[in-house]
Design an enzyme around this catalytic site. Structure first.
Site, PDB file in Angstrom:
ATOM      1  N   ARG A 238       0.846  -1.183   0.000  1.00  0.00           N
ATOM      2  CA  ARG A 238       0.000   0.000   0.000  1.00  0.00           C
ATOM      3  C   ARG A 238       0.887   1.239   0.000  1.00  0.00           C
ATOM      4  O   ARG A 238       1.934   1.277   0.657  1.00  0.00           O
ATOM      5  CB  ARG A 238      -0.936   0.003   1.221  1.00  0.00           C
ATOM      6  CG  ARG A 238      -2.081  -0.983   1.134  1.00  0.00           C
ATOM      7  CD  ARG A 238      -3.102  -0.561   0.090  1.00  0.00           C
ATOM      8  NE  ARG A 238      -4.237  -1.467  -0.019  1.00  0.00           N
ATOM      9  CZ  ARG A 238      -4.370  -2.407  -0.955  1.00  0.00           C
ATOM     10  NH1 ARG A 238      -3.417  -2.575  -1.864  1.00  0.00           N
ATOM     11  NH2 ARG A 238      -5.448  -3.168  -0.991  1.00  0.00           N
ATOM     12  N   GLU A 267      -2.963   8.284  -5.777  1.00  0.00           N
ATOM     13  CA  GLU A 267      -3.267   7.523  -6.992  1.00  0.00           C
ATOM     14  C   GLU A 267      -4.512   8.096  -7.652  1.00  0.00           C
ATOM     15  O   GLU A 267      -5.515   8.320  -6.969  1.00  0.00           O
ATOM     16  CB  GLU A 267      -3.482   6.044  -6.653  1.00  0.00           C
ATOM     17  CG  GLU A 267      -2.245   5.353  -6.105  1.00  0.00           C
ATOM     18  CD  GLU A 267      -2.492   3.875  -5.779  1.00  0.00           C
ATOM     19  OE1 GLU A 267      -3.626   3.374  -6.042  1.00  0.00           O
ATOM     20  OE2 GLU A 267      -1.576   3.230  -5.253  1.00  0.00           O
ATOM     21  N   HIS A 286      -0.856   0.549 -10.092  1.00  0.00           N
ATOM     22  CA  HIS A 286      -1.647  -0.259  -9.156  1.00  0.00           C
ATOM     23  C   HIS A 286      -2.439  -1.325  -9.915  1.00  0.00           C
ATOM     24  O   HIS A 286      -3.650  -1.468  -9.753  1.00  0.00           O
ATOM     25  CB  HIS A 286      -2.589   0.620  -8.325  1.00  0.00           C
ATOM     26  CG  HIS A 286      -3.035  -0.045  -7.050  1.00  0.00           C
ATOM     27  ND1 HIS A 286      -3.435   0.662  -5.950  1.00  0.00           N
ATOM     28  CD2 HIS A 286      -3.134  -1.349  -6.697  1.00  0.00           C
ATOM     29  CE1 HIS A 286      -3.776  -0.161  -4.979  1.00  0.00           C
ATOM     30  NE2 HIS A 286      -3.597  -1.396  -5.415  1.00  0.00           N
TER      31      HIS A 286
END
Length: 371
Positions: A238, A267, A286
């Protein structure tokens, strides 16, 4: 034995997988709700026992309802690890482990990119140049030291693969690492061990741990100062575990050798951010290639948890108090879409199949029946 009489689901499955999920609960009423229809979700949850969610625990489920178990169909539960969720009297579980094999591959991908100086080789190929200056000094993975921080499903899968490459593995976890006798260097926070030896000695440091209040900004300026000058950091966990500003400074000053980042604090990473153009940084948005039948792996976790729930046994991937995360407003999984604040009408106009995959059905009656 607790009885499951009604299940409400928002996951984005195709017809085959939804039929399989529905048949995990053959004796229960099974209701599908679009993930963005919060009003209907709250209404259906009022007399439901189980909710199976695309993203994190929705705020609309924190009111009056009969939920006893909420299954979030993704691995990281930090978006659900907040005070108001812990205050509810229901169990929250995740899907940790379903993608562990390919997440391990993703880490290896970053490692090989770094070892083989992929950016330089591709630039040379595009220019028609044979050879790259300094390539005679490059080193592969064999015989080098890899530090894995977090020895859950992803960390263990990664350790198996790095052992096959002939790497010397250093493992750090909150609790003692069991089995895997080929790991010679083991450190456990619960035993009072520090991560400092791993930081000081490893060529590669791979993050595979959960984001909690305890691990938020675990990799800060002090941590980078303790690492080798040519160490390569990989984050497939993360974004909040790494202090982005401290990472930038460590990269700019040559305090560490580079980074492979699949997750970041912000993000998507904004256009113009310095990380985009750093030669020693590799970024993926991601996204990890899926394991074959990822939804089926999730369904098997839900099936086993349903058995355990009814038998009164400890369930898999349960959200615990130690997972509590209140250090920022970050959410995981599909939180930016599921909690976007867009109206139903606005979301319905989005190309959801593009973001979430092809479903191949329009009416739940196509799969909502018991064999």
């Amino acid at each position: 034995m607790p009885k499951i009489r009604k299940v409400v689901s928002t996951v984005w499955y195709n017809k085959e997988n939804y039929h399989a999920l529905r048949n995990v609960f053959p004796e229960a009423d099974f209701v599908y709700v679009n993930f963005y229809d919060k009003e209907k979700l709250a209404q259906e949850a009022r007399d439901a026992d189980v909710a199976i969610l695309l993203g994190d625990v929705d705020d609309c489920l924190l009111g009056q309802n009969t939920l006893k178990w909420v299954a979030c169909d993704h691995a990281g539960l930090n978006g659900s690890a907040r005070d108001e969720v812990f205050a509810k009297d229901f169990i929250v579980t995740g899907a940790a482990g379903r993608s562990a094999p390919v997440l391990a591959e993703h880490a290896v991908y970053f490692m090989l990119q770094h070892c083989y100086h992929t950016k330089e080789l591709l630039a040379a190929q595009a220019a028609g140049h044979w050879g790259v200056d300094g390539s005679n000094t490059w080193k592969g993975l064999y015989g080098r030291k890899a530090g894995i921080v977090g020895m859950g499903n992803n960390g263990r899968m990664l350790a198996e693969r790095l052992h096959a490459f002939g790497m010397d593995i250093y493992a750090f976890d909150k609790f003692p690492v069991r089995g895997m006798d080929y790991i010679r260097h083991r450190f456990a926070g619960s035993d009072g061990d520090s991560i400092d030896t791993l930081l000081a000695e490893c060529d590669f440091i791979i993050l595979t741990l959960a984001l909690t209040d305890e691990t938020y900004h675990m990799f800060d300026a002090e941590a980078f100062r303790k690492m080798k000058k040519d160490a390569f950091l990989i984050n497939i966990a993360r974004g909040g575990i790494v202090d982005t500003n401290a990472l930038l400074e460590a990269l700019r000053s040559g305090e560490i050798g580079g980074a492979g980042l699949d997750v970041l604090e912000e993000e998507p990473l904004p256009q113009g951010h310095p990380l985009w153009t750093m030669q020693q940084v590799y970024i993926t948005p991601h996204t990890t290639p899926q394991v074959p039948d990822r939804a089926k792996r999730s369904i098997e976790i839900i099936r086993e948890n349903k058995r355990r729930f009814e038998a009164g046994e400890p369930m898999l991937n349960v959200l615990k108090e130690s997972d509590r995360f209140g250090s920022s407003d970050q959410k995981s999984g599909f939180a930016k879409l599921t909690n976007s604040g867009l109206s139903k009408e606005q979301i319905e106009k989005l190309p959801l199949d593009k973001y979430l995959g092809e479903r191949g059905w329009s009416d739940p009656s196509e799969w909502n029946y018991v064999d």
